[in-house]
Design a protein around this motif. Sequence first.
Motif, short mmCIF file in Angstrom:
data_model
loop_
_atom_site.label_atom_id
_atom_site.label_comp_id
_atom_site.label_asym_id
_atom_site.label_seq_id
_atom_site.Cartn_x
_atom_site.Cartn_y
_atom_site.Cartn_z
N UNK A 366 2.81 19.95 -121.21
CA UNK A 366 3.01 21.20 -121.74
C UNK A 366 1.55 22.00 -122.01
N UNK A 367 0.65 21.11 -122.52
CA UNK A 367 -0.68 21.85 -122.52
C UNK A 367 -1.20 22.55 -121.39
N UNK A 368 -0.91 21.78 -120.31
CA UNK A 368 -1.59 22.21 -118.87
C UNK A 368 -0.61 23.37 -118.66
N UNK A 369 0.60 23.34 -118.82
CA UNK A 369 1.63 24.57 -118.25
C UNK A 369 1.49 25.58 -119.06
N UNK A 370 1.27 25.64 -120.37
CA UNK A 370 1.06 26.79 -121.22
C UNK A 370 -0.33 27.42 -121.43
N UNK A 371 -1.27 26.26 -120.88
CA UNK A 371 -2.59 26.91 -120.95
C UNK A 371 -3.29 27.17 -122.42
N UNK A 372 -2.92 26.19 -123.45
CA UNK A 372 -3.43 26.15 -124.59
C UNK A 372 -4.27 25.08 -124.83
N UNK A 373 -5.37 25.23 -125.46
CA UNK A 373 -6.30 24.37 -126.11
C UNK A 373 -5.81 23.33 -127.17
N UNK A 374 -6.51 22.66 -127.62
CA UNK A 374 -5.92 22.11 -128.79
C UNK A 374 -6.62 22.56 -130.20
N UNK A 375 -5.72 22.50 -131.23
CA UNK A 375 -6.32 22.87 -132.33
C UNK A 375 -5.77 24.31 -132.91
N UNK A 376 -6.34 24.64 -134.06
CA UNK A 376 -6.20 26.12 -134.27
C UNK A 376 -5.18 26.08 -135.59
N UNK A 377 -4.83 27.24 -136.12
CA UNK A 377 -3.77 27.30 -137.14
C UNK A 377 -2.24 27.40 -136.78
N UNK A 378 -1.98 27.30 -135.52
CA UNK A 378 -0.67 27.25 -134.98
C UNK A 378 -0.27 25.94 -134.47
N UNK A 379 1.14 25.66 -134.88
CA UNK A 379 1.79 24.55 -134.38
C UNK A 379 3.06 24.87 -133.55
N UNK A 380 3.00 24.02 -132.62
CA UNK A 380 3.97 24.37 -131.63
C UNK A 380 4.97 23.05 -131.38
N UNK A 381 6.10 22.96 -131.66
CA UNK A 381 7.01 22.04 -131.43
C UNK A 381 7.91 22.23 -130.41
N UNK A 382 7.84 21.36 -129.54
CA UNK A 382 8.98 21.32 -128.12
C UNK A 382 9.86 20.56 -128.49
N UNK A 383 10.99 21.13 -128.38
CA UNK A 383 12.32 20.46 -128.77
C UNK A 383 13.29 20.68 -128.03
N UNK A 384 14.54 20.19 -128.13
CA UNK A 384 15.92 20.36 -127.57
C UNK A 384 16.91 20.59 -128.72
N UNK A 385 17.63 21.84 -128.58
CA UNK A 385 18.73 22.13 -129.63
C UNK A 385 20.07 21.33 -129.20
N UNK A 386 20.95 21.61 -130.25
CA UNK A 386 22.17 20.62 -130.06
C UNK A 386 23.09 21.06 -128.81
N UNK A 387 22.80 22.34 -128.41
CA UNK A 387 23.56 22.56 -127.09
C UNK A 387 22.56 22.41 -125.81
N UNK A 388 21.72 21.63 -125.94
CA UNK A 388 20.98 21.14 -124.87
C UNK A 388 19.89 22.01 -124.36
N UNK A 389 19.58 23.26 -125.03
CA UNK A 389 18.42 24.09 -124.51
C UNK A 389 17.17 23.60 -125.21
N UNK A 390 16.19 23.84 -123.96
CA UNK A 390 14.84 23.43 -124.40
C UNK A 390 14.11 24.69 -125.24
N UNK A 391 13.37 24.48 -126.38
CA UNK A 391 12.70 25.69 -127.03
C UNK A 391 11.23 25.12 -127.48
#
Length: 398
Positions: A366-391
């Motif tokens: 994910x970090x490579x695909x999104x081009x994000x470095x580690x750290x900072x004040x934002x938290x990103x949760x990659x997960x799957x909803x009940x309908x199977x959608x990835x968010x």
Amino acid sequence: MNEATWKYVRMHADDDVRQLALRGSKDSDVDMSTALQQIAGLQIARRKLPSWAALDGLVYPSHLSMEQCSSEATARYKAQLAASLCHAARQMVDLTGGFGVDFAFMAPIFRQAVYVEQQEELCRLAQHNFALMGINAQVVCADGTEFLHQMAPTTLFFLDPARRDKNGTRTYGIADCTPDVLVLRDELLTKADWVLLKLSPMLDWQKTVDDLGRQWVRQVHIVSVGGECKELLVLLSRQGEGLRLVCANDDDIFEVSHPLSFSSPSLFPDQYSLFALSSPLYLFEPNASIMKAGCFSELSERFGIRQIAHNSHLFISDSSIEDFPGRKFQILTVSSMNKRDLKEKISPLRQANIAARNFPLSVAELRKRLRLTDGGQHYLFATTLANGEHVLIVCTKA
């Protein structure tokens, strides 16, 4: 140790042990093997046993014994547990003494404390260290199982079965550890009011309860420190009835009275409202002990929160919950994995703390695909909803 070796240890207590081994000592009176073991032990103790590391003159065992011993935090937890069980207790017997960390913290609770260990070197260290710490203990050099067979009844047994076989290979199953407490269980329960077992955190706690016998297990404690699951403690007794599950993560304690009847937690009612965010929404991530326990329905019911999906183990609420046993976040935005959404909602970020829960990509991917470095004040949760959608759910600490 002679005085020259002690002096060398104190002088080089902060130095790299590998470099010291290469350089050696100009003083022939220094026992380098012993000195290096003591320096390495002290450096581990500073991390695991800070109050012991502060004691001048404490003697440390081999590297393996130091790595396998309990931390001060988990030893204190066991001492509190023993104190809650045994008011004005007569005697405890530790049948698997080792370095004696757990024993040293529990022993002062009892009028008499017996440390049993079959390795002579560990017994010598225990005799020296307990005296230095002012712990009144009976040190017995013997095989714990043989000692059990011939001893009189006691108040509490403590056992931390060795998780390595005779070849040094790591083991996890109860029957694969030494001693095999499944074989000893009936004798242990006959000779003590309470039996406290320290087992691998890798074990499935429900299977462990079944293996040991549901009719005898009174409490299960899943103990985590700093967000990492460290120990599975199982308390057995012929006294009382029922089972209590305790999830302990530092100062967070979550208890369940009937843990063998878990149901599925309620789901967040409408996944699409996550994208709308018409009002503040909060995301909750349970601590490591609750994750291990799997008591998500009890968590949902007690705090009025709803799970995103059955296998995601992330929870949503429209209100902040101060005493939630885990991490708390406010949701800023939610992105699908389509390019337009990612460009609009994720691209403006330069860095984020990423976690993946029930998601097909790893954090590194994910970090490579999104081009994000580690750290900072934002938290990103990659997960799957009940309908199977990835968010991707972008949050800040609440």
